[in-house]
Scaffold this motif. Structure first.
Motif, short mmCIF file in Angstrom:
data_model
loop_
_atom_site.label_atom_id
_atom_site.label_comp_id
_atom_site.label_asym_id
_atom_site.label_seq_id
_atom_site.Cartn_x
_atom_site.Cartn_y
_atom_site.Cartn_z
N ILE A 41 0.82 -1.20 0.00
CA ILE A 41 0.00 0.00 0.00
C ILE A 41 0.85 1.26 0.00
CG2 ILE A 41 -0.20 -0.09 2.55
CD1 ILE A 41 -3.08 1.04 2.20
N GLU A 42 0.44 2.20 -0.82
CA GLU A 42 1.11 3.50 -0.84
C GLU A 42 0.94 4.19 0.51
OE1 GLU A 42 2.82 5.31 -3.12
OE2 GLU A 42 2.66 4.02 -4.89
N ALA A 43 2.00 4.87 0.95
CA ALA A 43 1.90 5.63 2.20
C ALA A 43 0.78 6.66 2.13
CB ALA A 43 3.23 6.31 2.49
N ALA A 44 0.50 7.17 0.93
CA ALA A 44 -0.59 8.13 0.76
C ALA A 44 -1.93 7.54 1.20
CB ALA A 44 -0.67 8.57 -0.71
N ASP A 45 -2.12 6.24 0.97
CA ASP A 45 -3.36 5.58 1.39
C ASP A 45 -3.27 5.06 2.82
OD1 ASP A 45 -4.70 5.92 -1.08
OD2 ASP A 45 -3.62 4.23 -1.92
N TRP A 46 -2.07 4.64 3.23
CA TRP A 46 -1.91 4.11 4.58
C TRP A 46 -2.21 5.18 5.62
CZ3 TRP A 46 1.34 5.05 8.79
CH2 TRP A 46 1.34 4.06 9.79
N ILE A 47 -1.75 6.41 5.39
CA ILE A 47 -1.96 7.46 6.39
C ILE A 47 -3.44 7.81 6.50
CG2 ILE A 47 -1.69 9.57 4.98
CD1 ILE A 47 0.00 8.85 8.39
N VAL A 48 -4.17 7.75 5.37
CA VAL A 48 -5.61 7.98 5.41
C VAL A 48 -6.30 6.85 6.19
CG1 VAL A 48 -7.70 8.09 3.97
CG2 VAL A 48 -5.64 9.35 3.30
N TRP A 49 -5.81 5.64 6.02
CA TRP A 49 -6.31 4.49 6.80
C TRP A 49 -6.16 4.74 8.30
CZ3 TRP A 49 -4.50 -1.11 5.19
CH2 TRP A 49 -5.30 -2.06 5.81
N GLN A 50 -5.03 5.31 8.70
CA GLN A 50 -4.81 5.60 10.12
C GLN A 50 -5.74 6.69 10.63
OE1 GLN A 50 -2.70 3.24 11.38
NE2 GLN A 50 -2.84 2.74 9.19
N LEU A 51 -6.13 7.61 9.75
CA LEU A 51 -7.02 8.70 10.14
C LEU A 51 -8.48 8.27 10.23
CD1 LEU A 51 -5.46 11.58 8.00
CD2 LEU A 51 -5.42 11.42 10.48
N THR A 52 -8.89 7.38 9.32
CA THR A 52 -10.31 7.03 9.21
C THR A 52 -10.66 5.66 9.78
OG1 THR A 52 -10.00 5.98 7.04
CG2 THR A 52 -10.45 8.36 7.07
N GLY A 53 -9.64 4.79 9.94
CA GLY A 53 -9.93 3.42 10.34
C GLY A 53 -10.46 2.57 9.20
N ARG A 54 -10.47 3.11 7.98
CA ARG A 54 -10.97 2.40 6.81
C ARG A 54 -9.91 2.39 5.72
NH1 ARG A 54 -14.43 5.06 4.04
NH2 ARG A 54 -15.39 3.25 3.06
N GLU A 55 -9.70 1.23 5.10
CA GLU A 55 -8.76 1.15 3.99
C GLU A 55 -9.39 1.74 2.74
OE1 GLU A 55 -6.14 -2.16 1.44
OE2 GLU A 55 -7.56 -2.82 3.01
N SER A 56 -8.63 2.57 2.03
CA SER A 56 -9.07 3.11 0.76
C SER A 56 -7.85 3.24 -0.14
CB SER A 56 -9.75 4.48 0.93
OG SER A 56 -8.84 5.43 1.47
N ARG A 57 -8.08 3.28 -1.44
CA ARG A 57 -6.99 3.44 -2.41
C ARG A 57 -7.39 4.54 -3.39
NH1 ARG A 57 -3.03 -0.82 -2.05
NH2 ARG A 57 -3.70 -2.14 -0.31
N ASN A 58 -6.43 5.43 -3.70
CA ASN A 58 -6.74 6.56 -4.56
C ASN A 58 -6.36 6.28 -6.01
OD1 ASN A 58 -4.06 8.15 -5.35
ND2 ASN A 58 -3.80 7.38 -3.26
N ILE A 59 -7.05 6.91 -6.93
CA ILE A 59 -6.83 6.68 -8.36
C ILE A 59 -5.48 7.22 -8.82
CG2 ILE A 59 -7.97 8.85 -9.03
CD1 ILE A 59 -8.06 5.50 -10.96
#
Length: 549
Positions: free
Chosen positions: A189-207
């Motif tokens: 996972i890209e760090a760009a998505d991992w840090i959002v995961w830490q903020l929201t508690g939900r895994e997401s991936r950006n285009i």
């Protein structure tokens, strides 16, 4: 007086943008209605770039560059509260947070997002690989050769070659050098998505990162058949990646109680979909319309541009549908080393007397060399350099190339070489611009952002070499401001990135204009540069020299 129970008026709303850089993270608090930055905070990473040895002591090989996930979390714990304190704005007025990251900075993790570096700290491949990790060049070469041999259609979207910096090359290196750890990596996972995961508690991936760094095109990744031909155990690699990709400016989720405690932000505020530092900067400069090329100039340079045209541009880093703003094709190109080259020269090649003279004048060595260099007429130093000290990202896509300076004599002085290196990076940018236009993708406006905009001499050299005006971003914190703009969209304050950028972003048009006489003189030097560029592009000489190290 506004209380937490009362609705916050449109004029009183704020968003936070957090920019995760190579050595530090920065948070900026921004007013939604006009983009005014009211407070900021910075946190330097404790581990910086891990490129010689792991914290536990294991030595790293050439080309390695890693980071520590705990450093990124510390940015949330320290930089964001600093920004809030500096602004003295009630947290209740904050409606969203957006983030951006260097890319491709990618990490292996478990299914719940735990970094493998936390579980296996003595194993190098457990740690996140920073964008400038170039030790996967052999894997990138094999991917490129096989894709070209098979005629894989996605290869054309990346200018004919993918980079060793990207997800698949780094993932293949992990597989080949630590198969056990590869099996333990349930997520890549890209760090760009991992840090959002830490903020929201939900895994997401950006285009954005999926398209530019993950070879995601036309609804999918490279085929299982292709990946199996590289290594049978690599066939299922896309299972570690994201498939339900989120649009830029979209809502990734809301801030968890844990992340609210880290940051001091209200639980439940909007969190924007993750993004890349260069690509969010286009919004900060209000440069998201077709033909506006934004060059984010710092240690390296990334060139991004939206267009309504789809074309194959040789050596580009990628063209991705909706990659910068939804509804347009987003193009990316870049130079692996720019500010890094100047820093290398100052750190390793400048005599002590220059340091002493700079100190006596109250200047940095960079400022002293710039002052000396700008006194020269174009070409007086008799030098031409190739700006490949960190390899060549565009248009050759070869990180095993190296720097070159031609024309040195016993009379050559440090300021001569310093100027030639500045000019070389400008020539490299001109190659990129000319390649886009020769491919049918016009560059209508050239906009500059990043730390190097402070060097007025360097900016003028670029205007002269490019023979076109330079517009400048109106903020010194472009990525963080761009992330804040995306947060405003995710929170519903604006309907789209374009309208938010128009209200909150800013730039100074034609801040530097070319001087025709200097531009004519640079044309002659550029002709020599192109000759050297093409002569050494095949890597036969530079690859042999690199193999001797």
């Amino acid at each position: 007086m506004t209380t937490e129970e009362e609705p916050v008026s449109a004029d009183e709303r704020y968003v936070v943008g957090v920019d995760f850089g190579t050595l530090s993270g920065r948070a900026v608090l921004v007013r939604v209605r006009d983009g005014v930055e009211v407070g900021d905070g910075v946190h330097e990473y404790d581990h910086g770039v891990i490129d010689e040895a792991l914290p536990a002591g294991a030595r790293l090989g050439p080309g390695w560059a890693l980071q520590a996930p705990r450093d990124w979390l510390d940015v949330l714990r320290f930089a964001v509260p600093k920004a809030l304190a500096a602004a003295d704005v009630p947290a209740s007025r904050i409606i969203g947070v957006g983030t951006d990251f260097t890319a491709c900075t990618v990490l292996p993790a478990t299914a719940d997002g735990t970094p493998l570096a936390d579980l296996h700290p003595a194993r190098p491949h457990a740690w996140p690989k920073l964008w400038k990790h170039h030790a996967a060049q052999p894997q990138a070469d094999r991917i490129n050769a096989l894709a070209a041999e098979r005629g894989e259609p996605w290869l054309r979207r990346y200018g004919g070659r993918i980079s060793s910096e990207w997800e698949f090359a780094k993932g293949l290196q992990l597989l080949e050098e630590d198969r056990d750890l590869y099996g333990r990596a349930e997520r890549w996972i890209e760090a760009a998505d991992w840090i959002v995961w830490q903020l929201t508690g939900r895994e997401s991936r950006n285009i954005c990162t999926a398209g530019y760094k993950g070879i995601y095109q036309d609804g999918g990744y490279p085929s299982r058949d292709f990946l199996s031909a590289l290594d049978p155990d690599f066939a299922e690699f896309p299972a570690k990646l994201g498939h339900d990709l989120a649009p830029l400016g979209g809502l990734a989720g809301t801030l968890t109680a844990r992340a609210a405690a880290w940051t001091g932000l209200p639980e439940g505020v909007a969190v924007a979909v993750g993004n890349v530092d260069a690509h969010v900067t286009a919004a900060a400069a209000d440069a998201v319309r077709p033909g506006q090329m934004v060059a984010i100039m710092g240690t390296s340079t990334c060139h991004v541009m939206s267009s309504d045209l789809l074309a194959e541009v040789p050596g580009m880093c990628g063209v991705v549908a909706d990659g910068i703003v939804p509804g347009l094709w987003g193009y990316e190109a870049g130079q692996s080393g720019v500010g890094d080259i100047f820093a290398w020269f100052v750190d390793n090649c400048v005599p002590a007397r220059y340091n002493q003279a700079a100190a006596a004048a109250g200047l940095t060595v960079h400022e002293h060399l710039t002052a000396l260099a700008q006194e020269q007429p174009v070409g007086r130093h008799g030098l031409v350099a190739l700006d490949w000290h960190s390899g060549n990202r565009s248009i050759l896509v070869d990180h095993d190339l190296s720097g070159l300076i031609v024309g040195q004599t016993l009379a050559t002085r440090p300021e001569d070489v310093y100027r030639a290196l500045i000019e070389a990076t400008a020539f490299g940018t001109r190659v990129i611009v000319e390649t886009f236009e020769a491919s049918g993708v016009p560059v209508e406006e050239f906009v500059v952002a990043g730390g190097l905009v402070k060097n007025r001499f360097l900016m003028q050299v670029y205007a002269d070499v490019l023979r076109r005006p330079l517009s400048l971003i109106g903020s010194s914190q472009g990525p963080a401001l761009g992330s804040a703009i995306h947060a405003a969209v995710a929170a519903g304050a604006y309907p789209d990135i374009t309208s938010a950028a128009a209200a909150m972003g800013r730039r100074v048009p034609s801040a530097y204009v070319p001087d025709r006489r200097r531009a004519d003189a640079y044309d002659s030097l550029y002709e020599i540069y192109r000759g050297l560029h093409d002569a050494f592009a095949d890597g036969r000489v530079m690859h042999r020299l690199r193999a001797l190290r």
